[in-house]
Design an enzyme around this catalytic site. Structure first.
Site, PDB file in Angstrom:
ATOM      1  N   ALA A  66      -3.052   1.823   3.759  1.00  0.00           N
ATOM      2  CA  ALA A  66      -2.747   1.340   2.413  1.00  0.00           C
ATOM      3  C   ALA A  66      -1.234   1.409   2.246  1.00  0.00           C
ATOM      4  O   ALA A  66      -0.573   2.211   2.918  1.00  0.00           O
ATOM      5  CB  ALA A  66      -3.442   2.216   1.385  1.00  0.00           C
ATOM      6  N   GLY A 112      -6.148   3.167   5.654  1.00  0.00           N
ATOM      7  CA  GLY A 112      -6.880   1.987   5.177  1.00  0.00           C
ATOM      8  C   GLY A 112      -7.067   0.929   6.257  1.00  0.00           C
ATOM      9  O   GLY A 112      -7.991   0.119   6.177  1.00  0.00           O
ATOM     10  N   GLU A 115     -10.003   2.080   8.139  1.00  0.00           N
ATOM     11  CA  GLU A 115     -11.139   1.909   7.216  1.00  0.00           C
ATOM     12  C   GLU A 115     -11.568   0.436   7.155  1.00  0.00           C
ATOM     13  O   GLU A 115     -12.762   0.132   7.099  1.00  0.00           O
ATOM     14  CB  GLU A 115     -10.752   2.434   5.828  1.00  0.00           C
ATOM     15  CG  GLU A 115     -10.584   3.951   5.848  1.00  0.00           C
ATOM     16  CD  GLU A 115     -10.051   4.509   4.540  1.00  0.00           C
ATOM     17  OE1 GLU A 115      -8.930   4.133   4.136  1.00  0.00           O
ATOM     18  OE2 GLU A 115     -10.753   5.308   3.904  1.00  0.00           O
ATOM     19  N   GLU A 135      -4.387  10.416   6.183  1.00  0.00           N
ATOM     20  CA  GLU A 135      -4.163  10.587   4.737  1.00  0.00           C
ATOM     21  C   GLU A 135      -3.820  12.013   4.323  1.00  0.00           C
ATOM     22  O   GLU A 135      -3.000  12.237   3.443  1.00  0.00           O
ATOM     23  CB  GLU A 135      -5.390  10.112   3.939  1.00  0.00           C
ATOM     24  CG  GLU A 135      -5.525   8.591   3.862  1.00  0.00           C
ATOM     25  CD  GLU A 135      -6.313   7.979   5.010  1.00  0.00           C
ATOM     26  OE1 GLU A 135      -6.491   8.668   6.045  1.00  0.00           O
ATOM     27  OE2 GLU A 135      -6.726   6.822   4.880  1.00  0.00           O
TER      28      GLU A 135
HETATM   29  N1  CAA Z   1       2.691   1.662   3.805  1.00  0.00           N
HETATM   30  C1  CAA Z   1       3.874   1.099   3.540  1.00  0.00           C
HETATM   31  N2  CAA Z   1       4.801   0.846   4.479  1.00  0.00           N
HETATM   32  C2  CAA Z   1       4.500   1.185   5.745  1.00  0.00           C
HETATM   33  C3  CAA Z   1       3.283   1.794   6.089  1.00  0.00           C
HETATM   34  C4  CAA Z   1       2.346   2.021   5.060  1.00  0.00           C
HETATM   35  N3  CAA Z   1       1.132   2.545   5.284  1.00  0.00           N
HETATM   36  N4  CAA Z   1       3.278   2.026   7.411  1.00  0.00           N
HETATM   37  C5  CAA Z   1       4.455   1.585   7.864  1.00  0.00           C
HETATM   38  N5  CAA Z   1       5.202   1.075   6.872  1.00  0.00           N
HETATM   39  C6  CAA Z   1       6.545   0.507   6.937  1.00  0.00           C
HETATM   40  C7  CAA Z   1       7.597   1.613   7.095  1.00  0.00           C
HETATM   41  O1  CAA Z   1       7.922   2.165   5.852  1.00  0.00           O
HETATM   42  C8  CAA Z   1       8.746   0.837   7.722  1.00  0.00           C
HETATM   43  O2  CAA Z   1       9.389   0.122   6.699  1.00  0.00           O
HETATM   44  P1  CAA Z   1      11.016   0.144   6.614  1.00  0.00           P
HETATM   45  O3  CAA Z   1      11.474  -0.545   7.874  1.00  0.00           O
HETATM   46  O4  CAA Z   1      11.300  -0.640   5.366  1.00  0.00           O
HETATM   47  O5  CAA Z   1      11.425   1.575   6.569  1.00  0.00           O
HETATM   48  C9  CAA Z   1       8.024  -0.188   8.600  1.00  0.00           C
HETATM   49  O6  CAA Z   1       6.676  -0.262   8.114  1.00  0.00           O
HETATM   50  C10 CAA Z   1       7.964   0.226  10.077  1.00  0.00           C
HETATM   51  O7  CAA Z   1       7.398   1.519  10.138  1.00  0.00           O
HETATM   52  P2  CAA Z   1       8.098   2.746  10.931  1.00  0.00           P
HETATM   53  O8  CAA Z   1       9.572   2.599  10.932  1.00  0.00           O
HETATM   54  O9  CAA Z   1       7.528   4.016  10.380  1.00  0.00           O
HETATM   55  O10 CAA Z   1       7.544   2.458  12.408  1.00  0.00           O
HETATM   56  P3  CAA Z   1       7.283   3.522  13.560  1.00  0.00           P
HETATM   57  O11 CAA Z   1       7.049   2.746  14.803  1.00  0.00           O
HETATM   58  O12 CAA Z   1       8.371   4.547  13.587  1.00  0.00           O
HETATM   59  O13 CAA Z   1       5.937   4.290  13.133  1.00  0.00           O
HETATM   60  C11 CAA Z   1       3.695   4.449  12.254  1.00  0.00           C
HETATM   61  C12 CAA Z   1       4.719   3.598  13.060  1.00  0.00           C
HETATM   62  C13 CAA Z   1       3.336   5.690  13.081  1.00  0.00           C
HETATM   63  C14 CAA Z   1       2.476   3.564  12.086  1.00  0.00           C
HETATM   64  C15 CAA Z   1       4.307   4.866  10.913  1.00  0.00           C
HETATM   65  O14 CAA Z   1       4.821   3.707  10.273  1.00  0.00           O
HETATM   66  C16 CAA Z   1       3.342   5.517   9.966  1.00  0.00           C
HETATM   67  O15 CAA Z   1       3.026   6.692  10.139  1.00  0.00           O
HETATM   68  N6  CAA Z   1       2.880   4.776   8.931  1.00  0.00           N
HETATM   69  C17 CAA Z   1       2.033   5.339   7.886  1.00  0.00           C
HETATM   70  C18 CAA Z   1       0.622   5.547   8.375  1.00  0.00           C
HETATM   71  C19 CAA Z   1      -0.208   6.176   7.286  1.00  0.00           C
HETATM   72  O16 CAA Z   1       0.038   7.273   6.848  1.00  0.00           O
HETATM   73  N7  CAA Z   1      -1.255   5.433   6.870  1.00  0.00           N
HETATM   74  C20 CAA Z   1      -2.154   5.912   5.843  1.00  0.00           C
HETATM   75  C21 CAA Z   1      -1.742   5.362   4.510  1.00  0.00           C
HETATM   76  S1  CAA Z   1      -2.636   6.105   3.203  1.00  0.00           S
HETATM   77  C22 CAA Z   1      -4.086   5.247   3.087  1.00  0.00           C
HETATM   78  O17 CAA Z   1      -4.378   4.385   3.877  1.00  0.00           O
HETATM   79  C23 CAA Z   1      -4.935   5.665   1.918  1.00  0.00           C
HETATM   80  C24 CAA Z   1      -6.304   5.129   1.884  1.00  0.00           C
HETATM   81  O18 CAA Z   1      -7.174   5.479   2.691  1.00  0.00           O
HETATM   82  C25 CAA Z   1      -6.727   4.264   0.788  1.00  0.00           C
END
Ligand code: CAA
Length: 260
Positions: A66, A112, A115, A135
């Site tokens: 998400a 998400g 999911e 999460e």
């Molecule tokens: N939401 C918003 N933006 C996201 C994102 C997310 N879930 N995942 C990645 N991005 C964005 C980053 O902010 C970054 O943007 P900027 O360049 O503007 O900073 C861009 O995508 C590239 O990401 P990274 O620089 O972090 O790339 P990386 O290769 O270093 O890492 C990753 C990749 C491990 C996937 C890392 O991006 C990450 O950990 N992302 C978040 C994953 C996460 O926590 N997902 C769960 C979300 S909560 C959820 O889903 C709730 C639910 O169940 C309803």
């Protein structure tokens, strides 16, 4: 229909839906969820579409979760509505779609994103894919069905380990755990999905849709999967597809199903 966050294309009775927010690793904001919901509904309503293949743009991410930026300042009420709307408008909708949906997991499928893949009926992963429900590392829990569907697919113990550690597993382990059906090279991912889609396309769309209902019923609160199977089995006898399938067998020819 023009979309801002997804792309759709129909070819050979397959609808391809591609989530297209590569700069955010295809993260799901509310607008994207709305667009996906519309695309899936349109796909199901179109009788030419026999299979839907869902993937993400690029070779890095299917969906990285998400959109964290969008919900970072949400209140308790907004959090509940984010989850409830997501369930209703997309995740439960995909799971109960009569048209089979294949997730082509082409990279990170996190939160998400995993999911969403788990809501699909079939999952195929590229060998670089990484999957997890991270999460709790953000102080929140999976909110789009992950606590339920992950446990259904891999069992309670592995689900709790994945959720509590917030760790990622690779495609090979996901295959071993039953989270994905197949693993392929990235370059062969869509081809593998098409191969499955082509096998599905030979069969009765009506019967497939009814079988999905029966299988899903076994996992739904207040429903009895065996009873649903009896109903759906019986209903098959009233369909044109049943007449066509049995006649074709007896006449030693290929069936021409209309999905009716
Ligand atoms: N939401 C918003 N933006 C996201 C994102 C997310 N879930 N995942 C990645 N991005 C964005 C980053 O902010 C970054 O943007 P900027 O360049 O503007 O900073 C861009 O995508 C590239 O990401 P990274 O620089 O972090 O790339 P990386 O290769 O270093 O890492 C990753 C990749 C491990 C996937 C890392 O991006 C990450 O950990 N992302 C978040 C994953 C996460 O926590 N997902 C769960 C979300 S909560 C959820 O889903 C709730 C639910 O169940 C309803």
């Amino acid at each position: 229909m023009a979309y801002n966050n997804i792309q759709t294309e129909s070819k050979d009775n397959i609808l391809y839906i591609t989530i297209n927010r590569p700069k955010q690793l295809n993260a799901l904001n509310r607008e994207t969820i709305g667009e996906l919901s519309q695309a899936f509904k349109d796909g199901e309503a179109n009788s030419d579409i026999q299979v839907i293949i869902l993937t993400g743009t690029g070779e890095k991410a299917f969906v990285a979760g998400a959109d964290i930026k969008e919900f970072a300042n949400y209140s308790v009420e907004e959090g509940k509505s984010l989850s409830a709307d997501g369930h209703k408008n997309l995740f439960d909708l995909v799971e109960s779609l009569g048209t089979p949906v294949i997730a082509a997991v082409n990279g990170f499928a996190l939160g998400g994103g995993l999911e969403l893949a788990m809501s699909c009926h079939i999952r195929v992963a590229s060998e670089n894919a990484k999957m997890g429900l991270p999460e709790v590392s953000l102080g929140v829990i999976p909110g789009y069905g992950g606590t339920q569907r992950l446990a259904q697919l891999v069992g309670k113990g592995k689900a709790i380990e994945m959720v509590a550690t917030a760790g990622m597993i690779n495609a090979e382990d996901a295959h071993h755990w039953g989270l994905v059906n197949h693993v392929t090279f990235q370059s062969e991912l869509l081809e593998k999905c098409q191969e499955i889609a082509n096998a599905i396309k030979k069969n009765s769309p009506k019967a497939i849709s009814n079988a999905i209902k029966a299988i899903n019923a076994g996992f739904e609160e207040g429903k009895n999967g065996f009873e649903e199977e009896i109903n759906q089995f019986g209903n098959s006898f009233g369909t044109a597809d049943f007449k066509e399938g049995t006649s074709a067998f007896l006449e030693k020819r290929k069936p021409n199903f209309k999905g009716e």
